[in-house]
Write an enzyme that holds these catalytic residues in place. Structure first.
Site, PDB file in Angstrom:
ATOM      1  N   ARG A 162       0.589  -1.308   0.075  1.00 58.55           N
ATOM      2  CA  ARG A 162       0.007   0.136   0.016  1.00 58.55           C
ATOM      3  C   ARG A 162       0.849   1.233   0.086  1.00 58.55           C
ATOM      4  NH1 ARG A 162      -3.665  -2.819   3.547  1.00 58.55           N
ATOM      5  NH2 ARG A 162      -5.293  -3.812   2.247  1.00 58.55           N
ATOM      6  N   LYS A 181       4.014  11.912 -10.830  1.00 58.10           N
ATOM      7  CA  LYS A 181       3.346  10.942 -12.050  1.00 58.10           C
ATOM      8  C   LYS A 181       4.122   9.619 -12.249  1.00 58.10           C
ATOM      9  CE  LYS A 181       0.951  14.413 -14.764  1.00 58.10           C
ATOM     10  NZ  LYS A 181       0.522  15.201 -15.901  1.00 58.10           N
ATOM     11  N   GLU A 219      12.251  18.846 -23.889  1.00 60.60           N
ATOM     12  CA  GLU A 219      11.278  18.859 -22.932  1.00 60.60           C
ATOM     13  C   GLU A 219      11.905  20.182 -22.141  1.00 60.60           C
ATOM     14  OE1 GLU A 219       8.502  17.722 -22.043  1.00 60.60           O
ATOM     15  OE2 GLU A 219       8.353  15.547 -22.394  1.00 60.60           O
ATOM     16  N   LYS A 259       9.463  23.510 -12.636  1.00 52.50           N
ATOM     17  CA  LYS A 259       8.657  22.305 -12.643  1.00 52.50           C
ATOM     18  C   LYS A 259       8.159  21.978 -11.281  1.00 52.50           C
ATOM     19  CE  LYS A 259       6.954  17.796 -13.437  1.00 52.50           C
ATOM     20  NZ  LYS A 259       7.014  16.640 -14.454  1.00 52.50           N
ATOM     21  N   GLU A 287      -2.940  18.250 -11.472  1.00 47.79           N
ATOM     22  CA  GLU A 287      -3.161  18.884 -12.700  1.00 47.79           C
ATOM     23  C   GLU A 287      -4.647  19.339 -13.074  1.00 47.79           C
ATOM     24  OE1 GLU A 287      -0.947  16.767 -15.819  1.00 47.79           O
ATOM     25  OE2 GLU A 287      -2.869  17.146 -17.155  1.00 47.79           O
ATOM     26  N   ARG A 296      -0.807  23.129 -13.867  1.00 44.79           N
ATOM     27  CA  ARG A 296       0.184  21.891 -14.256  1.00 44.79           C
ATOM     28  C   ARG A 296      -0.235  21.409 -15.640  1.00 44.79           C
ATOM     29  NH1 ARG A 296       2.142  16.595 -10.916  1.00 44.79           N
ATOM     30  NH2 ARG A 296       3.612  15.714 -12.363  1.00 44.79           N
ATOM     31  N   ASN A 343       1.880  20.147 -20.487  1.00 44.70           N
ATOM     32  CA  ASN A 343       1.499  19.319 -21.893  1.00 44.70           C
ATOM     33  C   ASN A 343       1.487  19.863 -22.836  1.00 44.70           C
ATOM     34  OD1 ASN A 343       0.948  17.229 -20.119  1.00 44.70           O
ATOM     35  ND2 ASN A 343      -1.309  17.851 -19.579  1.00 44.70           N
ATOM     36  N   HIS A 393       1.983  18.217 -26.162  1.00 47.02           N
ATOM     37  CA  HIS A 393       1.666  16.926 -26.089  1.00 47.02           C
ATOM     38  C   HIS A 393       0.549  16.142 -26.588  1.00 47.02           C
ATOM     39  CE1 HIS A 393       4.893  17.327 -22.938  1.00 47.02           C
ATOM     40  NE2 HIS A 393       5.034  16.218 -22.621  1.00 47.02           N
ATOM     41  N   HIS A 436       1.402  13.076 -28.765  1.00 49.53           N
ATOM     42  CA  HIS A 436       0.961  11.818 -28.627  1.00 49.53           C
ATOM     43  C   HIS A 436       0.103  11.273 -29.688  1.00 49.53           C
ATOM     44  CE1 HIS A 436       0.870  12.171 -23.841  1.00 49.53           C
ATOM     45  NE2 HIS A 436       1.870  11.699 -24.253  1.00 49.53           N
ATOM     46  N   HIS A 450       9.691  10.044 -27.170  1.00 54.31           N
ATOM     47  CA  HIS A 450       8.830  11.139 -26.778  1.00 54.31           C
ATOM     48  C   HIS A 450       9.297  12.682 -26.873  1.00 54.31           C
ATOM     49  CE1 HIS A 450       5.761  12.497 -23.868  1.00 54.31           C
ATOM     50  NE2 HIS A 450       6.551  13.229 -23.291  1.00 54.31           N
TER      51      HIS A 450
HETATM   52  P1  NAD Z   1      14.109   5.836 -20.969  1.00 54.03           P
HETATM   53  O1  NAD Z   1      13.891   5.816 -19.827  1.00 54.03           O
HETATM   54  O2  NAD Z   1      13.521   4.671 -22.130  1.00 54.03           O
HETATM   55  O3  NAD Z   1      15.675   6.173 -21.359  1.00 54.03           O
HETATM   56  C1  NAD Z   1      16.067   6.199 -22.549  1.00 54.03           C
HETATM   57  C2  NAD Z   1      17.214   5.298 -23.022  1.00 54.03           C
HETATM   58  O4  NAD Z   1      18.469   5.664 -22.271  1.00 54.03           O
HETATM   59  C3  NAD Z   1      17.181   3.880 -22.502  1.00 54.03           C
HETATM   60  O5  NAD Z   1      17.575   2.951 -23.346  1.00 54.03           O
HETATM   61  C4  NAD Z   1      17.952   3.907 -21.110  1.00 54.03           C
HETATM   62  O6  NAD Z   1      18.456   2.665 -20.840  1.00 54.03           O
HETATM   63  C5  NAD Z   1      19.132   4.792 -21.657  1.00 54.03           C
HETATM   64  N1  NAD Z   1      19.781   5.450 -20.539  1.00 54.03           N
HETATM   65  C6  NAD Z   1      19.372   6.059 -19.624  1.00 54.03           C
HETATM   66  N2  NAD Z   1      20.179   6.848 -18.863  1.00 54.03           N
HETATM   67  C7  NAD Z   1      21.488   6.736 -19.440  1.00 54.03           C
HETATM   68  C8  NAD Z   1      22.606   7.268 -19.524  1.00 54.03           C
HETATM   69  N3  NAD Z   1      22.999   8.048 -18.615  1.00 54.03           N
HETATM   70  N4  NAD Z   1      23.655   7.091 -20.392  1.00 54.03           N
HETATM   71  C9  NAD Z   1      23.361   6.129 -21.437  1.00 54.03           C
HETATM   72  N5  NAD Z   1      22.108   5.413 -21.558  1.00 54.03           N
HETATM   73  C10 NAD Z   1      21.354   5.889 -20.719  1.00 54.03           C
HETATM   74  O7  NAD Z   1      13.548   7.362 -21.592  1.00 54.03           O
HETATM   75  P2  NAD Z   1      13.314   8.629 -21.191  1.00 54.03           P
HETATM   76  O8  NAD Z   1      13.431   9.430 -22.318  1.00 54.03           O
HETATM   77  O9  NAD Z   1      14.117   9.002 -19.980  1.00 54.03           O
HETATM   78  O10 NAD Z   1      12.001   8.621 -20.636  1.00 54.03           O
HETATM   79  C11 NAD Z   1      10.517   8.305 -21.427  1.00 54.03           C
HETATM   80  C12 NAD Z   1       9.626   7.903 -20.315  1.00 54.03           C
HETATM   81  O11 NAD Z   1       9.287   8.922 -19.419  1.00 54.03           O
HETATM   82  C13 NAD Z   1       8.151   7.575 -21.170  1.00 54.03           C
HETATM   83  O12 NAD Z   1       7.693   6.478 -20.759  1.00 54.03           O
HETATM   84  C14 NAD Z   1       7.435   8.890 -20.726  1.00 54.03           C
HETATM   85  O13 NAD Z   1       5.874   8.511 -20.791  1.00 54.03           O
HETATM   86  C15 NAD Z   1       7.905   9.221 -19.407  1.00 54.03           C
HETATM   87  N6  NAD Z   1       7.626  10.541 -18.817  1.00 54.03           N
HETATM   88  C16 NAD Z   1       7.055  10.510 -17.728  1.00 54.03           C
HETATM   89  C17 NAD Z   1       6.840  11.740 -17.140  1.00 54.03           C
HETATM   90  C18 NAD Z   1       6.133  11.917 -15.721  1.00 54.03           C
HETATM   91  O14 NAD Z   1       6.038  13.008 -15.407  1.00 54.03           O
HETATM   92  N7  NAD Z   1       6.228  10.803 -15.031  1.00 54.03           N
HETATM   93  C19 NAD Z   1       7.050  12.654 -18.024  1.00 54.03           C
HETATM   94  C20 NAD Z   1       7.657  12.847 -19.310  1.00 54.03           C
HETATM   95  C21 NAD Z   1       7.779  11.687 -19.661  1.00 54.03           C
HETATM   96  N1  GLY Z   2       5.499  15.617 -17.652  1.00 53.69           N
HETATM   97  C1  GLY Z   2       4.119  16.337 -17.019  1.00 53.69           C
HETATM   98  C2  GLY Z   2       3.704  16.520 -15.760  1.00 53.69           C
HETATM   99  O1  GLY Z   2       4.518  16.023 -14.919  1.00 53.69           O
HETATM  100  O2  GLY Z   2       2.817  16.975 -15.519  1.00 53.69           O
END
Ligand code: NAD
Ligand code: GLY
Length: 381
Positions: free
Chosen positions: A132, A154, A196, A238, A248, A252, A256, A259, A263, A277
């Site tokens: 939990r 998130k 971003e 942020k 949001e 917040r 987006n 986005h 998307h 992304h």
């Molecule tokens: P990711 O986590 O897939 O990382 C991208 C690639 O880089 C992966 O292959 C990873 O293994 C590699 N990597 C990571 N750190 C590294 C480093 N220092 N050196 C070499 N390689 C490295 O992708 P991302 O772009 O970090 O994140 C994308 C995800 O984030 C999506 O799923 C998206 O939906 C999510 N997201 C979430 C939020 C949120 O607020 N929670 C906001 C934006 C995006």
């Molecule tokens: N990435 C958008 C948010 O965190 O709200």
């Protein structure tokens, strides 16, 4: 002065996310992994953590993190998942929560998410539901995760209905953004995170956009001081947004920007390597600005400036560069209608009155929207 593990403390900036009893710090600096144990020891309930990471990040940074935990006398074990978006699935969530329970974690055990947004979202989600809810520390290693996904709580996974449709809000107890980890990031991933970063300038901070115009080149060449300042400025923005509107219901939503369009493009490309992304967000921000211009809200010069800046860094700005012949405006518009941000069957758009002046609206002329999508589809700069 030296730290517990014998290394000199790094020069780091500490920012606060002001959320009352759930307030936490974001620490940004070069070399933070080496002192992660000491910093975590100040906030975790018991000296026991589980590191969740991926198969690409583990060989690069797991040993350093483990050594710093050991030096701070923090018991730890690690779970290494496959790298990539496919790990944000029910199957991997089940495997991860089973591993956590196999290791007999307790309510006082913290999960440490070491990796990009994929690991942050999945480990954060697992932490929010196992027993939990246990604490999570975010240790982002991609630029996208450092400027965006590690902050704000998130979490989520993807389903056949789309991205991030199952998840929770679960704020971390600490974010440690070691900009030194950006040195190993593939340039394409760095650029996706850069989109971003630019977003913060475009939505609410014109001086930051100007600063990026001056320093974006150095940033992309790996200048540590510039990268650190950019991550600090993005996280400051942020943190302020999240403190004001955690769930949001208002401000917040500005995060987006780009986005809703982005998307739709990601859905067409299958959420993977074909279009990252952040790359989709860059294209989406250009489309949102183009729509704002068409609606007479935004000067055309600001659209040109946005395109020029993103393109100069190497991001694609014309959807025509990636579109398949099968892509039509109807298809993209139908993806927008199934976006998470649809309310009363209408997508919420983030539009702009100019650089730094974004706002949300559901009042968009469908004819103009369609025109903008049509123009984007044939845009091959
Ligand atoms: P990711 O986590 O897939 O990382 C991208 C690639 O880089 C992966 O292959 C990873 O293994 C590699 N990597 C990571 N750190 C590294 C480093 N220092 N050196 C070499 N390689 C490295 O992708 P991302 O772009 O970090 O994140 C994308 C995800 O984030 C999506 O799923 C998206 O939906 C999510 N997201 C979430 C939020 C949120 O607020 N929670 C906001 C934006 C995006
Ligand atoms: N990435 C958008 C948010 O965190 O709200």
């Amino acid at each position: 002065m030296t730290s517990a593990n014998g290394t000199a403390p790094s020069v780091a900036s500490t920012l606060g996310v002001e959320l009352g009893s759930r307030a936490y710090s974001i620490v940004v600096g070069d070399g933070l992994l080496k002192e992660a144990g000491r910093r975590m020891a100040e906030v975790i309930s018991r000296r026991r953590v589980v590191i969740v990471t991926d198969a690409t990040v583990a060989p690069l940074y797991l040993e350093t993190l483990e050594a710093s935990l050991a030096a701070a006398d923090i018991e730890h074990f690690s779970v290494v998942l496959p790298a990539g978006e496919a790990s944000k699935s029910f199957d991997h969530l089940r495997d991860l929560t089973d591993r956590l329970l196999d290791e007999r974690i307790e309510r006082t055990t913290a999960v440490v998410a070491l990796g990009g947004g994929v690991i942050g979202d999945l480990a954060g989600f697992a932490a929010s539901i196992v027993l939990r809810g246990v604490d999570v520390v975010q240790v982002p290693t991609t630029l996208l995760a450092q400027v965006d996904s590690s902050v704000g709580g998130k979490t989520g996974i993807n389903t056949r209905h789309g991205k991030n449709l199952i998840g929770t809000f679960h704020q971390p107890i600490l974010v440690l953004a070691d900009v030194g980890t950006l040195a190993t990031l593939p340039p394409r991933q760095l650029l996706a995170g850069y989109a971003e970063t630019v977003k913060y300038g475009l939505i609410e901070d014109a001086p930051f956009f100007e600063w990026l115009e001056q320093h974006g080149d150095a940033f992309c060449r790996g200048d540590k001081a510039i990268q650190t300042e950019a991550v600090v400025r993005a996280c400051t923005a942020k943190a302020a947004v999240v403190a004001e509107d955690e769930r949001e219901s208002g401000r917040r939503a500005l995060l987006n920007f780009g986005h809703t369009f982005g998307h739709a493009l990601e859905a067409e490309c299958g959420y993977g390597e074909r279009l990252l992304h952040g790359e989709a967000v860059a294209l989406g921000m250009v489309m949102a600005t183009a729509l704002s211009v068409r609606m007479g809200l935004c000067p055309a010069a600001d659209l040109e400036r946005t395109r020029r800046h993103l393109k100069a860094r190497g991001l694609r700005v014309g959807v025509g560069e990636i579109a398949e012949p099968s892509w039509t405006a109807e298809r993209l518009l139908s993806h927008m209608m199934s976006d998470k941000k649809v309310r009363d069957r209408l997508p919420t758009f983030v539009l702009t009155q100019g650089i730094g002046k974004a706002f949300t609206t559901q009042e968009v002329d469908p004819g103009l929207l369609r025109d903008v999508v049509d123009v984007a589809l044939s845009d091959r700069p």
